[in-house]
Write an enzyme that holds these catalytic residues in place. Structure first.
Site: not given
Ligand code: ADP
Ligand code: ADP
Ligand code: ZN
Length: 226
Positions: A13, A171, A127, A160, A88
């Site tokens: 995203k 998640r 990431r 992160r 969300r």
């Protein structure tokens, strides 16, 4: 043009949102980025959200709805906006519709990136984000030219806190329970544009543009087959 980009954590995203926003000169609004920034700047909003982010849980609806309301009601986006990571939950989607309705605005397309959990886990594990400009990298799939350093601004890259194994799992579970119904919500309004999220960043970007351009062309003609 007003867009929403949806997809599970790690689906791309943020990456695609940035490309789309640049292409159409629209403003990308990422609730995740806004919340993380508030946490690192020690703002009141950050204090409210910190514990949720750390656990990989959603921040309360009223908190994120407040953020979006602030952005959408206080400012004018001449060319439009792209919401990344919002809504969300169905309650958030309904709140958005009410807010936009008050300003006679509407969402034109909801881009939904579809991809399986296994791929998401490897994307999230690798990431890395630029601490200065927010650019996104991946250790294997999209590495920076110089290890640990952002190509664009020279800032240092970080991982992160919520991109750790157990947080990733929760998640993905929360996404399935709370966000999947939002997909249905937009499908029933005829706004959903589903995109296959497997492939390289450039290919996926082209798929998204094709889908948007097709829909825009048909919207002008007043009909769309299927
Ligand atoms: P990802 O890109 O991995 O999907 P984001 O950066 O969008 O994650 O969001 C990071 C975290 O911020 C979420 O796990 C959640 O705690 C919080 N968050 C972001 N957007 C929302 C939202 N719309 N509602 C509730 N919490 C949110
Ligand atoms: P999201 O915002 O949905 O959580 P990101 O855009 O942050 O997703 O992407 C998650 C990770 O996967 C990042 O490290 C990013 O560089 C990488 N990535 C994004 N798109 C692709 C792709 N098409 N193929 C491989 N890796 C990708
Ligand atoms: Zn940078």
């Amino acid at each position: 043009m007003n867009l929403i980009i949806m997809g599970p954590p790690g689906s791309g995203k943020g990456t695609q949102g940035k490309l789309i926003a640049e292409k159409y000169h629209i403003t990308q609004i990422s609730t995740g980025d806004i919340l993380r920034e508030a946490v690192s700047n020690g703002l009141a909003l950050g204090l409210k959200a910190k514990a949720y982010l750390a656990k990989g849980e959603f921040a309360p609806d009223e908190v994120v709805i407040g953020i979006i309301e602030d952005r959408l009601m206080q400012r004018n986006y001449e060319k439009g906006f792209l919401l990344d990571g919002f809504p969300r939950t169905v309650a958030q989607a309904e709140a958005l519709e009410r807010m936009l309705g008050k300003r006679e605005l509407a969402v034109d397309h909801v881009i939904n990136i579809e991809i399986e959990a296994k791929e998401l886990i490897s994307r999230l594990r690798g990431r890395r984000t630029c601490s200065r400009c927010g650019a996104m990298y991946h250790l294997l799939f999209n590495p920076p030219k110089k290890e640990g350093i952002c190509d664009t601004c020279g800032g240092s890259l970080y991982q992160r806190d919520d991109d750790k194994e157990e947080t990733i799992r929760s998640r993905l579970d929360i996404y399935s329970q709370q966000t999947r119904p939002v997909i249905q919500y937009y499908a029933s309004q005829g706004l959903l544009r589903s995109i296959d999220g497997v492939g390289n960043i450039g290919d996926i970007f082209h798929r998204i543009l094709e889908e948007i351009e097709d829909r825009e062309t048909y919207a002008k003609r007043g009909s769309y087959p299927g």
